[in-house]
Scaffold this motif. Structure first.
Motif, PDB file in Angstrom:
ATOM      1  N   ASN A 183       0.856  -1.175   0.000  1.00  0.00           N
ATOM      2  CA  ASN A 183       0.000   0.000   0.000  1.00  0.00           C
ATOM      3  C   ASN A 183       0.896   1.230   0.000  1.00  0.00           C
ATOM      4  O   ASN A 183       1.578   1.513   0.972  1.00  0.00           O
ATOM      5  CB  ASN A 183      -0.898  -0.026   1.245  1.00  0.00           C
ATOM      6  N   MET A 184       0.915   1.957  -1.087  1.00  0.00           N
ATOM      7  CA  MET A 184       1.821   3.098  -1.231  1.00  0.00           C
ATOM      8  C   MET A 184       1.069   4.424  -1.084  1.00  0.00           C
ATOM      9  O   MET A 184       1.388   5.402  -1.751  1.00  0.00           O
ATOM     10  CB  MET A 184       2.527   3.036  -2.589  1.00  0.00           C
ATOM     11  N   VAL A 185       0.083   4.441  -0.207  1.00  0.00           N
ATOM     12  CA  VAL A 185      -0.647   5.676   0.072  1.00  0.00           C
ATOM     13  C   VAL A 185      -0.070   6.287   1.341  1.00  0.00           C
ATOM     14  O   VAL A 185       0.110   5.601   2.337  1.00  0.00           O
ATOM     15  CB  VAL A 185      -2.164   5.407   0.242  1.00  0.00           C
ATOM     16  N   ALA A 186       0.227   7.572   1.269  1.00  0.00           N
ATOM     17  CA  ALA A 186       0.784   8.265   2.428  1.00  0.00           C
ATOM     18  C   ALA A 186       0.157   9.641   2.539  1.00  0.00           C
ATOM     19  O   ALA A 186      -0.343  10.191   1.557  1.00  0.00           O
ATOM     20  CB  ALA A 186       2.297   8.391   2.304  1.00  0.00           C
ATOM     21  N   ILE A 187       0.176  10.193   3.735  1.00  0.00           N
ATOM     22  CA  ILE A 187      -0.350  11.540   3.946  1.00  0.00           C
ATOM     23  C   ILE A 187       0.783  12.522   3.705  1.00  0.00           C
ATOM     24  O   ILE A 187       1.794  12.514   4.401  1.00  0.00           O
ATOM     25  CB  ILE A 187      -0.940  11.687   5.353  1.00  0.00           C
ATOM     26  N   VAL A 188       0.606  13.360   2.694  1.00  0.00           N
ATOM     27  CA  VAL A 188       1.594  14.369   2.329  1.00  0.00           C
ATOM     28  C   VAL A 188       0.928  15.731   2.468  1.00  0.00           C
ATOM     29  O   VAL A 188      -0.087  15.998   1.833  1.00  0.00           O
ATOM     30  CB  VAL A 188       2.095  14.161   0.880  1.00  0.00           C
TER      31      VAL A 188
END
Length: 178
Positions: A91-96
């Motif tokens: 899962n390559m979702v991150a909070i940026v």
């Protein structure tokens, strides 16, 4: 993710496949059993034997190949039919900047490295501030040690601690914390 394999040739000309590493979350015993089942059912043709030769030095699975079969063909079939080659999703979702984003591996590493730089910078500034505060106190102690007799005379001659403190600050250039 693929298993790490080598193709060895024995003295009599026969080839064998040696597996030294397996992909993440693959059970070795189940893999050996699956390879033996595929060889027995003739799904993968050319395998004469499968042995688990693992010991204290590391993992080792040997797969013996029939003389007339090609080890590279058998290996490709093993990758296709068994868990020697497996997909592993991430899962390559991150909070940026307060919003979720789907990131590439390069972007993920860049943001992580930036975060680590920020953490190290903040930690270093905190430790520097703490060390400077300690050095300030030690400078006051150094002054006190250099003039110990005068300081004892001022403290004993004062009526209360507030008056002694004021005289020490005035005479020796100390501040409130020192």
């Amino acid at each position: 993710v693929r298993a790490k394999t080598d193709i060895e040739t024995e003295k009599n000309g026969r080839e064998r496949i040696v597996v030294t590493e397996l992909p993440y979350l693959v059970n070795k015993a189940e893999l050996v059993k699956k390879i033996a089942d595929l060889a027995r059912e003739k799904t993968i043709d050319g395998i004469t034997g499968v042995r688990d030769e693992s010991d204290q030095t590391g993992m080792r699975i040997t797969i013996d190949i029939r003389r007339d079969a090609s080890a590279s063909v058998v290996l490709n079939n093993l990758f296709k039919e068994t868990q020697m080659q497996a997909n592993f999703g991430m899962n390559m979702v991150a909070i940026v900047n307060g919003a979720p984003h789907f990131l590439t591996l390069k972007q993920m590493l860049e943001y992580y490295l930036h975060h680590q730089e920020d953490v190290i910078t903040r930690r270093t500034k905190f430790e520097l501030k703490k060390a400077e505060a300690r050095a300030h106190i030690l400078a006051g102690l150094r002054i006190a040690l250099d003039h110990i007799d005068e300081i004892i005379k001022i403290i004993r001659g004062s009526q209360n601690s507030d008056i002694a403190k004021a005289q020490l600050i005035q005479n020796f250039g100390l501040d409130d914390r020192q």
